[in-house]
Write a protein that holds these residues in place. Structure first.
Motif, PDB file in Angstrom:
ATOM      1  N   HIS A  82       0.865  -1.188   0.000  1.00 24.14           N
ATOM      2  CA  HIS A  82       0.000   0.000   0.000  1.00 24.14           C
ATOM      3  C   HIS A  82       0.901   1.237   0.000  1.00 24.14           C
ATOM      4  O   HIS A  82       1.904   1.295   0.712  1.00 24.14           O
ATOM      5  CB  HIS A  82      -0.921   0.018   1.231  1.00 24.14           C
ATOM      6  N   PHE A  83       0.507   2.207  -0.865  1.00 23.46           N
ATOM      7  CA  PHE A  83       1.240   3.472  -0.930  1.00 23.46           C
ATOM      8  C   PHE A  83       0.284   4.615  -0.644  1.00 23.46           C
ATOM      9  O   PHE A  83      -0.790   4.715  -1.257  1.00 23.46           O
ATOM     10  CB  PHE A  83       1.870   3.657  -2.316  1.00 23.46           C
ATOM     11  N   SER A  84       0.667   5.454   0.307  1.00 24.97           N
ATOM     12  CA  SER A  84      -0.064   6.662   0.641  1.00 24.97           C
ATOM     13  C   SER A  84       0.947   7.644   1.230  1.00 24.97           C
ATOM     14  O   SER A  84       1.289   7.542   2.424  1.00 24.97           O
ATOM     15  CB  SER A  84      -1.207   6.386   1.636  1.00 24.97           C
ATOM     16  N   SER A  85       1.433   8.542   0.396  1.00 28.86           N
ATOM     17  CA  SER A  85       2.514   9.468   0.751  1.00 28.86           C
ATOM     18  C   SER A  85       3.853   8.734   0.857  1.00 28.86           C
ATOM     19  O   SER A  85       4.908   9.296   0.571  1.00 28.86           O
ATOM     20  CB  SER A  85       2.219  10.220   2.047  1.00 28.86           C
ATOM     21  N   ARG A  86       3.829   7.512   1.310  1.00 27.46           N
ATOM     22  CA  ARG A  86       5.010   6.664   1.354  1.00 27.46           C
ATOM     23  C   ARG A  86       4.600   5.207   1.171  1.00 27.46           C
ATOM     24  O   ARG A  86       3.426   4.867   1.309  1.00 27.46           O
ATOM     25  CB  ARG A  86       5.778   6.837   2.665  1.00 27.46           C
ATOM     26  N   ALA A  87       5.567   4.374   0.800  1.00 28.20           N
ATOM     27  CA  ALA A  87       5.272   2.963   0.522  1.00 28.20           C
ATOM     28  C   ALA A  87       5.346   2.144   1.796  1.00 28.20           C
ATOM     29  O   ALA A  87       6.182   2.389   2.685  1.00 28.20           O
ATOM     30  CB  ALA A  87       6.257   2.425  -0.512  1.00 28.20           C
ATOM     31  N   TYR A  88       4.479   1.142   1.867  1.00 26.25           N
ATOM     32  CA  TYR A  88       4.462   0.199   2.990  1.00 26.25           C
ATOM     33  C   TYR A  88       4.605  -1.220   2.425  1.00 26.25           C
ATOM     34  O   TYR A  88       3.614  -1.932   2.223  1.00 26.25           O
ATOM     35  CB  TYR A  88       3.153   0.330   3.774  1.00 26.25           C
ATOM     36  N   PRO A  89       5.847  -1.634   2.170  1.00 28.79           N
ATOM     37  CA  PRO A  89       6.063  -2.985   1.616  1.00 28.79           C
ATOM     38  C   PRO A  89       5.810  -4.042   2.676  1.00 28.79           C
ATOM     39  O   PRO A  89       5.867  -3.768   3.890  1.00 28.79           O
ATOM     40  CB  PRO A  89       7.531  -2.960   1.186  1.00 28.79           C
ATOM     41  N   PRO A  90       5.556  -5.278   2.258  1.00 27.23           N
ATOM     42  CA  PRO A  90       5.261  -6.342   3.232  1.00 27.23           C
ATOM     43  C   PRO A  90       6.525  -6.738   3.994  1.00 27.23           C
ATOM     44  O   PRO A  90       7.632  -6.755   3.452  1.00 27.23           O
ATOM     45  CB  PRO A  90       4.752  -7.486   2.360  1.00 27.23           C
ATOM     46  N   THR A  91       6.339  -7.062   5.247  1.00 28.65           N
ATOM     47  CA  THR A  91       7.448  -7.511   6.100  1.00 28.65           C
ATOM     48  C   THR A  91       7.352  -8.993   6.441  1.00 28.65           C
ATOM     49  O   THR A  91       8.279  -9.551   7.034  1.00 28.65           O
ATOM     50  CB  THR A  91       7.477  -6.698   7.401  1.00 28.65           C
ATOM     51  N   GLU A  92       6.258  -9.606   6.069  1.00 30.53           N
ATOM     52  CA  GLU A  92       6.076 -11.029   6.339  1.00 30.53           C
ATOM     53  C   GLU A  92       5.183 -11.624   5.261  1.00 30.53           C
ATOM     54  O   GLU A  92       4.697 -10.918   4.371  1.00 30.53           O
ATOM     55  CB  GLU A  92       5.457 -11.249   7.734  1.00 30.53           C
ATOM     56  N   GLY A  93       4.984 -12.916   5.335  1.00 26.24           N
ATOM     57  CA  GLY A  93       4.172 -13.585   4.336  1.00 26.24           C
ATOM     58  C   GLY A  93       4.997 -14.001   3.123  1.00 26.24           C
ATOM     59  O   GLY A  93       6.239 -14.034   3.159  1.00 26.24           O
ATOM     60  N   GLN A  94       4.301 -14.292   2.047  1.00 22.70           N
ATOM     61  CA  GLN A  94       4.961 -14.790   0.839  1.00 22.70           C
ATOM     62  C   GLN A  94       5.951 -13.789   0.254  1.00 22.70           C
ATOM     63  O   GLN A  94       7.026 -14.168  -0.216  1.00 22.70           O
ATOM     64  CB  GLN A  94       3.906 -15.140  -0.216  1.00 22.70           C
ATOM     65  N   ILE A  99       9.821  -7.158  -1.693  1.00 21.12           N
ATOM     66  CA  ILE A  99       9.163  -6.144  -2.512  1.00 21.12           C
ATOM     67  C   ILE A  99       9.825  -4.784  -2.262  1.00 21.12           C
ATOM     68  O   ILE A  99      10.032  -4.379  -1.119  1.00 21.12           O
ATOM     69  CB  ILE A  99       7.648  -6.052  -2.201  1.00 21.12           C
ATOM     70  N   ARG A 100      10.159  -4.104  -3.359  1.00 22.18           N
ATOM     71  CA  ARG A 100      10.722  -2.755  -3.282  1.00 22.18           C
ATOM     72  C   ARG A 100       9.878  -1.794  -4.114  1.00 22.18           C
ATOM     73  O   ARG A 100       9.498  -2.114  -5.228  1.00 22.18           O
ATOM     74  CB  ARG A 100      12.170  -2.732  -3.790  1.00 22.18           C
ATOM     75  N   TRP A 101       9.630  -0.632  -3.529  1.00 18.97           N
ATOM     76  CA  TRP A 101       8.872   0.397  -4.238  1.00 18.97           C
ATOM     77  C   TRP A 101       9.797   1.116  -5.211  1.00 18.97           C
ATOM     78  O   TRP A 101      10.838   1.660  -4.829  1.00 18.97           O
ATOM     79  CB  TRP A 101       8.270   1.369  -3.237  1.00 18.97           C
ATOM     80  N   GLN A 102       9.455   1.145  -6.493  1.00 19.31           N
ATOM     81  CA  GLN A 102      10.264   1.784  -7.518  1.00 19.31           C
ATOM     82  C   GLN A 102       9.528   2.956  -8.176  1.00 19.31           C
ATOM     83  O   GLN A 102      10.045   3.546  -9.128  1.00 19.31           O
ATOM     84  CB  GLN A 102      10.627   0.761  -8.617  1.00 19.31           C
ATOM     85  N   GLY A 103       8.345   3.282  -7.701  1.00 21.41           N
ATOM     86  CA  GLY A 103       7.523   4.283  -8.361  1.00 21.41           C
ATOM     87  C   GLY A 103       7.893   5.721  -8.036  1.00 21.41           C
ATOM     88  O   GLY A 103       8.536   6.009  -7.021  1.00 21.41           O
ATOM     89  N   THR A 104       7.449   6.600  -8.915  1.00 18.93           N
ATOM     90  CA  THR A 104       7.553   8.053  -8.732  1.00 18.93           C
ATOM     91  C   THR A 104       6.199   8.635  -9.096  1.00 18.93           C
ATOM     92  O   THR A 104       5.923   8.905 -10.285  1.00 18.93           O
ATOM     93  CB  THR A 104       8.652   8.653  -9.623  1.00 18.93           C
TER      94      THR A 104
END
Length: 252
Positions: A82-94, A99-104
């Motif tokens: 989820h991204f809202s002002s900043r990215a929140y990549p997953p820290t657990e699970g599959q 996952i790395r946020w590469q967007g602008t």
């Protein structure tokens, strides 16, 4: 009687156009999200999942981006970023830690990257972008990811090393075997060509077995060290008349 009817029909047309304008979505309130339909990768690769969007409104802090995943085997989609002002990549699970946020967002980019892709990652990835007040249009787009086992590749350096350690020893051994097959025959031919037909060894000339040129150089003092059998044989030889021309008595 005809004038009221004309006024009524004109009024109806105006009302109809007004309602159409109110009900139709505004062309300035739309957003379009685009992703590649398919992405192929090998096991262990870092895969870029591209997602771009166009919006009539400038992205603000209210803009949100959601990435979800649906397995190839089926089942409900699962949101993992989820991204809202900043990215929140997953820290657990599959996808935890992969996952790395590469967007602008200011450039209309909402891409991510998947690290160390596995065969379990095969499935459909969905990118959803919302940028109020743009609430109409294509807000979602899907990408099918296919991960295949990595095919082992042979580098040129590995091939060169194998050729060096296999072909070179084989070539050397082959040359040695050919040389051994050819050289003895050549030596015999050369010895027959250079040797005189009357050339004989001195031991064969006098009929003394084992008699060589080395024995001709023996001194008189060495004769006293001979055994009795050898001394007798030598005296008997001296008494024989010379049978071969060029025979010379010992100077002792």
């Amino acid at each position: 009687m005809r004038r009221p009817l004309r006024r009524t029909s004109a009024l109806n047309v105006v009302l109809l156009l007004y309602w159409l304008c109110c009900l139709a979505p505004s062309p300035v309130s739309s957003i379009t999200v685009t992703t590649p339909p398919e992405v192929h990768a090998s096991k262990g690769d870092t895969v870029t999942l591209s997602c771009s969007f166009t919006s009539t409104s400038r992205p603000t802090s209210k803009m949100t981006v959601d990435w979800s995943y649906r397995p190839q085997s089926g089942g409900p989609p699962m949101m993992f970023l989820h991204f809202s002002s900043r990215a929140y990549p997953p820290t657990e699970g599959q996808f935890g830690g992969r996952i790395r946020w590469q967007g602008t967002p200011a450039r209309g980019d909402a891409s991510i990257s998947l690290i160390n892709a596995t065969l379990n990652d095969n499935g459909t990835f969905t990118c959803t972008v919302r940028n109020p007040p743009d609430v109409h249009g294509s807000t979602t787009s899907h990408t099918v990811l296919t991960v295949t086992p990595r095919v082992p590749s042979i580098r040129f350096s590995d091939v060169a090393v194998l050729l060096f350690f296999i072909l070179l020893p084989s070539a050397v051994i082959t040359l040695i075997l050919i040389g051994r097959m050819m050289c003895p025959k050549k030596e015999r031919n050369q010895s027959k060509a250079h040797r005189s037909p009357i050339e004989v060894t001195e031991g064969d000339e006098y009929g003394i077995p084992g008699y060589t040129h080395k024995e001709d150089g023996a001194k008189c003092c060495d004769l006293y060290l001979m055994d009795s059998d050898e001394e007798y044989y030598l005296k008997d030889f001296k008494k024989r008349p010379p049978e071969v021309e060029g025979y010379a008595d010992s100077h002792c």
